[in-house]
Write a protein that holds these residues in place. Structure first.
Motif, PDB file in Angstrom:
ATOM      1  N   PHE A  76       0.847  -1.180   0.000  1.00 29.97           N
ATOM      2  CA  PHE A  76       0.000   0.000   0.000  1.00 29.97           C
ATOM      3  C   PHE A  76       0.884   1.230   0.000  1.00 29.97           C
ATOM      4  CE2 PHE A  76       0.821  -0.571   4.479  1.00 29.97           C
ATOM      5  CZ  PHE A  76       0.994   0.713   4.946  1.00 29.97           C
ATOM      6  N   HIS A  77       0.330   2.321  -0.467  1.00 28.51           N
ATOM      7  CA  HIS A  77       1.012   3.613  -0.454  1.00 28.51           C
ATOM      8  C   HIS A  77      -0.072   4.670  -0.304  1.00 28.51           C
ATOM      9  CE1 HIS A  77       3.542   6.843  -2.695  1.00 28.51           C
ATOM     10  NE2 HIS A  77       3.556   7.018  -1.393  1.00 28.51           N
ATOM     11  N   ARG A  78       0.035   5.436   0.748  1.00 29.51           N
ATOM     12  CA  ARG A  78      -0.953   6.484   0.982  1.00 29.51           C
ATOM     13  C   ARG A  78      -0.233   7.795   1.235  1.00 29.51           C
ATOM     14  NH1 ARG A  78      -6.242   6.774   4.936  1.00 29.51           N
ATOM     15  NH2 ARG A  78      -6.891   8.789   4.145  1.00 29.51           N
ATOM     16  N   VAL A  79      -0.672   8.844   0.550  1.00 31.94           N
ATOM     17  CA  VAL A  79      -0.144  10.186   0.745  1.00 31.94           C
ATOM     18  C   VAL A  79      -1.261  11.028   1.341  1.00 31.94           C
ATOM     19  CG1 VAL A  79       0.851  12.225  -0.349  1.00 31.94           C
ATOM     20  CG2 VAL A  79       1.464   9.949  -1.180  1.00 31.94           C
ATOM     21  N   ILE A  80      -0.972  11.635   2.483  1.00 27.55           N
ATOM     22  CA  ILE A  80      -1.974  12.430   3.189  1.00 27.55           C
ATOM     23  C   ILE A  80      -1.533  13.890   3.184  1.00 27.55           C
ATOM     24  CG2 ILE A  80      -3.130  12.808   5.402  1.00 27.55           C
ATOM     25  CD1 ILE A  80      -2.623   9.824   5.975  1.00 27.55           C
TER      26      ILE A  80
END
Length: 148
Positions: free
Chosen positions: A104-108
């Motif tokens: 997974f890769h999440r940018v917030i």
């Protein structure tokens, strides 16, 4: 010959059913919709902003701290990880093993600029907690408002 009224919304409904059937044929066999969602995941996040800092919590169960990669920029946080799990059951002389892998890769994006060199992190019981102190110019920002 009878006249048949054309109903475009009926055609759209029919097309949607055909597309659903098509995508279901590509899903791994034996998985229901709930199980199919377990193959990939996006960690849930909770953000709380105070005058001094931004507190960010992410729910990432089943991983170890060494499997996480956290990068903080002045205006965003990037979290990457990889889930690797194995389930093994033995029953009546038969061993069944299931592997689950998923990246997974999440940018917030952050609501304020932060001091990315003073970030503290803690990972316990599947919860990643980041304390992101705000940049000095964000803390002392005062805006003059002109009325009429």
């Amino acid at each position: 010959m009878a006249l048949v009224r054309w109903e475009p919304f009926r055609e759209i409904d029919s097309l949607q059913k055909e597309m659903n059937r098509l995508f279901e044929s590509f899903s791994p066999s034996g998985l229901s919709n709930g199980d199919f969602n377990k193959l990939s995941f996006v960690p849930a996040a909770e953000m709380n902003e105070t005058e001094e800092a931004i507190d960010l919590k992410l729910e990432i169960p089943g991983l170890e701290a060494k499997d996480l990669d956290v990068e903080v920029q002045a205006d965003s946080v990037s979290i990457k990880g990889e889930r690797k799990s194995e389930e093994k059951t033995e029953e009546n002389g038969t061993t069944r093993t299931e592997f689950r892998y998923g990246k997974f890769h999440r940018v917030i994006p952050l609501p304020s600029r932060v001091q990315n060199n003073n970030v503290t992190a803690d990972y316990k019981d599947g919860i990643l907690h980041l304390n992101l102190p705000k940049a000095e110019e964000e803390r002392n920002k005062v805006v003059k408002v002109n009325i009429g």
